[in-house]
Design an enzyme around this catalytic site. Structure first.
Site, PDB file in Angstrom:
ATOM      1  N   ASP A  13       0.827  -1.216   0.000  1.00  0.00           N
ATOM      2  CA  ASP A  13       0.000   0.000   0.000  1.00  0.00           C
ATOM      3  C   ASP A  13       0.855   1.258   0.000  1.00  0.00           C
ATOM      4  OD1 ASP A  13      -2.297  -1.549   0.048  1.00  0.00           O
ATOM      5  OD2 ASP A  13      -2.315  -1.640   2.230  1.00  0.00           O
ATOM      6  N   GLY A  15       2.163   2.547  -3.085  1.00  0.00           N
ATOM      7  CA  GLY A  15       2.147   3.186  -4.398  1.00  0.00           C
ATOM      8  C   GLY A  15       3.055   2.552  -5.438  1.00  0.00           C
ATOM      9  N   LYS A  16       3.551   1.337  -5.178  1.00  0.00           N
ATOM     10  CA  LYS A  16       4.413   0.673  -6.169  1.00  0.00           C
ATOM     11  C   LYS A  16       3.685   0.492  -7.494  1.00  0.00           C
ATOM     12  CE  LYS A  16       5.423  -3.097  -3.907  1.00  0.00           C
ATOM     13  NZ  LYS A  16       4.718  -2.850  -2.623  1.00  0.00           N
ATOM     14  N   GLY A  17       2.389   0.187  -7.419  1.00  0.00           N
ATOM     15  CA  GLY A  17       1.617  -0.037  -8.641  1.00  0.00           C
ATOM     16  C   GLY A  17       1.598   1.186  -9.537  1.00  0.00           C
ATOM     17  N   LYS A  18       1.409   2.355  -8.936  1.00  0.00           N
ATOM     18  CA  LYS A  18       1.386   3.601  -9.721  1.00  0.00           C
ATOM     19  C   LYS A  18       2.737   3.852 -10.380  1.00  0.00           C
ATOM     20  CE  LYS A  18      -2.172   6.116  -7.076  1.00  0.00           C
ATOM     21  NZ  LYS A  18      -2.445   5.157  -6.004  1.00  0.00           N
ATOM     22  N   ALA A  39      -0.865  -9.275  -3.719  1.00  0.00           N
ATOM     23  CA  ALA A  39      -0.441  -7.956  -4.192  1.00  0.00           C
ATOM     24  C   ALA A  39      -1.362  -7.511  -5.328  1.00  0.00           C
ATOM     25  CB  ALA A  39       1.006  -8.030  -4.668  1.00  0.00           C
ATOM     26  N   HIS A  41      -2.856  -4.163  -8.126  1.00  0.00           N
ATOM     27  CA  HIS A  41      -3.383  -2.813  -8.128  1.00  0.00           C
ATOM     28  C   HIS A  41      -4.441  -2.671  -9.218  1.00  0.00           C
ATOM     29  CE1 HIS A  41       0.112  -2.972 -10.809  1.00  0.00           C
ATOM     30  NE2 HIS A  41      -0.477  -2.060 -11.542  1.00  0.00           N
TER      31      HIS A  41
END
Length: 219
Positions: A13, A15-18, A39, A41
């Site tokens: 949670d 922001g790795k996905g962004k 995991a 997003h």
């Protein structure tokens, strides 16, 4: 863009996905190198929502090659669901590749994860109950099932008959749950294997070739 690695410094949670989605548009190859279906997003593109847990969001870029690497643990049912979702929304999955040495989450992993968490009472870890930890535990214990094992029906039957009977002893005696039927699980996973077979590759060789070709790789 040289080879780039995105590393999370927290437990999620963050922001790795962004960041991954932002960097993917400059990458020729995107490699998911660890984690499982806990995991993931959500990406919204032109009003369409994509919820991804295993497949790298780079799949949304038509020219980008995406690899689910050997350090990832794969739940075939979830992965096939994501493939179906993408294809129904008009996204090609032909450039998705799966490492043959990635380990596979099995039904007994989910059962043990959930039962173990419940048994801890006030000392719960807070797992998602999706079998990620037990899958990695089997990998370290060298009794896990790999994607390459799914591709050979004789090997899969031999390994799963032994492993499920072994796990059933834990499921029944420690957690007082009904045992799994090996034949049912084997048939289910053989069906998964046929759907995933076209995507399975030697991941190390693919990455090595990409490096030799000086392609931009995002890990």
């Amino acid at each position: 863009m040289a080879n780039v690695v995105v590393i999370g410094a927290q437990w999620g949670d963050e922001g790795k996905g962004k960041v991954t989605d932002l960097l993917s548009k400059s990458a020729d190859v995107v490699v998911r190198y660890q984690g499982g279906v806990n995991a993931g997003h959500t990406v919204v593109v032109q009003g369409q929502t994509f919820k991804l847990h295993l497949i790298p969001s780079g799949i949304l870029y038509p020219e980008t090659e995406c690899i689910i690497g050997s350090g990832t643990v794969i739940d075939p049912q979830v992965l096939i669901g994501e493939l179906d979702q993408l294809e129904q929304l008009g996204i090609s999955t032909q450039k998705l590749l799966i490492s043959e040495t990635a380990h596979v989450t099995m039904p007994y992993h989910r059962l043990i994860d959930q039962a173990s968490e419940e048994r801890r009472g006030n000392h719960k870890i807070g797992t998602t109950g999706r079998g990620i930890g037990p899958t990695y535990a089997d990998k370290s214990e060298r009794i896990g099932i790999r994607v390459v094992d799914l591709m050979d029906s004789d090997i899969l039957r031999k390994q799963l008959n032994w492993t499920i009977n072994y796990k059933n002893a834990v499921i029944e005696k420690l957690y007082n749950l009904p045992p799994l039927d090996p034949a049912t699980v084997i048939d289910q996973y053989l069906a998964y294997a046929e759907r995933l077979r076209p995507h399975v590759v030697d991941c190390s060789l693919k990455i090595y070739d990409a490096i030799q070709q000086r392609r931009n790789i995002l890990f």
